[in-house]
Design a protein around this motif. Structure first.
Motif, mmCIF file in Angstrom:
data_model
loop_
_atom_site.group_PDB
_atom_site.id
_atom_site.type_symbol
_atom_site.label_atom_id
_atom_site.label_comp_id
_atom_site.label_asym_id
_atom_site.label_seq_id
_atom_site.Cartn_x
_atom_site.Cartn_y
_atom_site.Cartn_z
ATOM 1 N N ASP A 1 27.584 21.184 31.713
ATOM 2 C CA ASP A 1 27.070 19.841 31.964
ATOM 3 C C ASP A 1 25.588 19.896 32.315
ATOM 4 O OD1 ASP A 1 29.564 18.579 31.599
ATOM 5 O OD2 ASP A 1 30.153 19.051 33.657
ATOM 6 N N ALA A 2 24.854 18.895 31.832
ATOM 7 C CA ALA A 2 23.428 18.802 32.127
ATOM 8 C C ALA A 2 23.019 17.334 32.084
ATOM 9 C CB ALA A 2 22.624 19.601 31.111
ATOM 10 N N VAL A 3 21.815 17.055 32.544
ATOM 11 C CA VAL A 3 21.247 15.714 32.490
ATOM 12 C C VAL A 3 19.977 15.795 31.653
ATOM 13 C CG1 VAL A 3 20.252 13.828 33.834
ATOM 14 C CG2 VAL A 3 22.203 15.096 34.733
ATOM 15 N N CYS A 4 19.862 14.919 30.670
ATOM 16 C CA CYS A 4 18.713 14.918 29.770
ATOM 17 C C CYS A 4 17.444 14.609 30.561
ATOM 18 C CB CYS A 4 18.915 13.887 28.662
ATOM 19 S SG CYS A 4 17.504 13.753 27.530
ATOM 20 N N ALA A 5 16.417 15.435 30.351
ATOM 21 C CA ALA A 5 15.139 15.265 31.044
ATOM 22 C C ALA A 5 14.357 14.073 30.514
ATOM 23 C CB ALA A 5 14.294 16.527 30.902
ATOM 24 N N SER A 6 14.741 13.547 29.354
ATOM 25 C CA SER A 6 14.014 12.437 28.763
ATOM 26 C C SER A 6 14.668 11.088 29.070
ATOM 27 C CB SER A 6 13.910 12.628 27.252
ATOM 28 O OG SER A 6 13.181 11.584 26.665
ATOM 29 N N CYS A 7 15.953 10.957 28.762
ATOM 30 C CA CYS A 7 16.609 9.653 28.923
ATOM 31 C C CYS A 7 17.550 9.583 30.117
ATOM 32 C CB CYS A 7 17.359 9.271 27.648
ATOM 33 S SG CYS A 7 18.846 10.256 27.325
ATOM 34 N N GLY A 8 17.844 10.723 30.744
ATOM 35 C CA GLY A 8 18.707 10.742 31.919
ATOM 36 C C GLY A 8 20.196 10.721 31.631
ATOM 37 N N ALA A 9 20.574 10.770 30.358
ATOM 38 C CA ALA A 9 21.988 10.746 29.990
ATOM 39 C C ALA A 9 22.649 12.085 30.303
ATOM 40 C CB ALA A 9 22.139 10.436 28.509
ATOM 41 N N GLU A 10 23.924 12.029 30.649
ATOM 42 C CA GLU A 10 24.679 13.264 30.842
ATOM 43 C C GLU A 10 24.996 13.845 29.469
ATOM 44 O OE1 GLU A 10 28.021 12.981 33.417
ATOM 45 O OE2 GLU A 10 26.874 11.987 34.999
ATOM 46 N N CYS A 11 24.920 15.162 29.360
ATOM 47 C CA CYS A 11 25.205 15.816 28.087
ATOM 48 C C CYS A 11 25.793 17.189 28.352
ATOM 49 C CB CYS A 11 23.930 15.920 27.243
ATOM 50 S SG CYS A 11 22.569 16.783 28.038
ATOM 51 N N LYS A 12 26.267 17.817 27.298
ATOM 52 C CA LYS A 12 26.801 19.171 27.377
ATOM 53 C C LYS A 12 25.931 20.057 26.510
ATOM 54 C CE LYS A 12 31.515 18.194 28.624
ATOM 55 N NZ LYS A 12 31.509 18.735 29.974
ATOM 56 N N VAL A 13 25.624 21.252 27.031
ATOM 57 C CA VAL A 13 24.770 22.190 26.318
ATOM 58 C C VAL A 13 25.444 23.557 26.261
ATOM 59 C CG1 VAL A 13 22.604 20.997 26.833
ATOM 60 C CG2 VAL A 13 23.484 22.675 28.440
ATOM 61 N N PRO A 14 25.166 24.358 25.211
ATOM 62 C CA PRO A 14 25.832 25.660 25.054
ATOM 63 C C PRO A 14 25.149 26.799 25.816
ATOM 64 C CG PRO A 14 24.540 25.200 23.132
ATOM 65 C CD PRO A 14 24.425 23.984 24.020
ATOM 66 N N PHE A 15 24.441 26.469 26.879
ATOM 67 C CA PHE A 15 23.791 27.481 27.709
ATOM 68 C C PHE A 15 23.792 26.989 29.152
ATOM 69 C CE2 PHE A 15 20.637 24.594 26.011
ATOM 70 C CZ PHE A 15 19.926 24.201 27.141
ATOM 71 N N VAL A 16 23.577 27.880 30.081
ATOM 72 C CA VAL A 16 23.547 27.506 31.497
ATOM 73 C C VAL A 16 22.140 27.010 31.820
ATOM 74 C CG1 VAL A 16 23.795 28.307 33.866
ATOM 75 C CG2 VAL A 16 25.281 29.237 32.087
ATOM 76 N N PRO A 17 22.001 25.708 32.129
ATOM 77 C CA PRO A 17 20.673 25.212 32.495
ATOM 78 C C PRO A 17 20.273 25.777 33.857
ATOM 79 C CG PRO A 17 22.270 23.400 32.294
ATOM 80 C CD PRO A 17 23.005 24.680 32.121
ATOM 81 N N ASN A 18 19.138 26.474 33.918
ATOM 82 C CA ASN A 18 18.748 27.101 35.169
ATOM 83 C C ASN A 18 17.578 26.398 35.850
ATOM 84 O OD1 ASN A 18 16.635 27.924 33.584
ATOM 85 N ND2 ASN A 18 17.294 30.055 33.464
ATOM 86 N N GLY A 19 17.117 25.287 35.278
ATOM 87 C CA GLY A 19 16.088 24.485 35.921
ATOM 88 C C GLY A 19 14.662 24.894 35.628
ATOM 89 N N ASP A 20 14.446 25.991 34.907
ATOM 90 C CA ASP A 20 13.070 26.401 34.638
ATOM 91 C C ASP A 20 12.452 25.693 33.433
ATOM 92 O OD1 ASP A 20 14.569 27.771 32.747
ATOM 93 O OD2 ASP A 20 13.315 29.563 32.795
ATOM 94 N N ARG A 21 13.303 25.052 32.600
ATOM 95 C CA ARG A 21 12.807 24.290 31.452
ATOM 96 C C ARG A 21 13.616 23.007 31.332
ATOM 97 N NH1 ARG A 21 12.076 28.257 26.406
ATOM 98 N NH2 ARG A 21 14.242 27.712 26.154
#
Length: 93
Positions: A57-77
């Motif tokens: 689970d992640a939150v889009c940095a552009s529109c704020g929508a919740e989304c799923k990504v195939p990697f672990v978001p670590n907050g550096d990008r």
């Protein structure tokens, strides 16, 4: 010029045609190897890889929508949903 070639799939052993158009596409992308699998076996392999992928689970940095990504978001990008990512990619081309 390219001519159609008949190749044998390494998975199912069926013959398939590597068309002149496909060969031209491969050459334009810089690919040097011919395909080893027929379209059906390539599609099966892609589906198996996609099914085994773990999403997070992640939150889009552009529109704020919740989304799923195939990697672990670590907050550096920033992480983008697929729609925002496609827009950003199109703008940078």
């Amino acid at each position: 010029m390219f001519e159609d070639k008949t190749l044998t799939c390494k998975d199912c052993q069926k013959e398939f045609v590597f068309t002149a158009g496909e060969q031209e596409f491969y050459a334009s992308k810089g690919f040097v190897n011919e395909p080893q699998r027929c379209k059906e076996c390539r599609d099966k392999k892609k589906a198996a890889i996609k099914a085994s992928r773990e999403y997070h689970d992640a939150v889009c940095a552009s529109c704020g929508a919740e989304c799923k990504v195939p990697f672990v978001p670590n907050g550096d990008r920033p992480v983008y949903c697929s729609e925002c990512y496609a827009k950003i990619k199109a703008e940078n081309e």
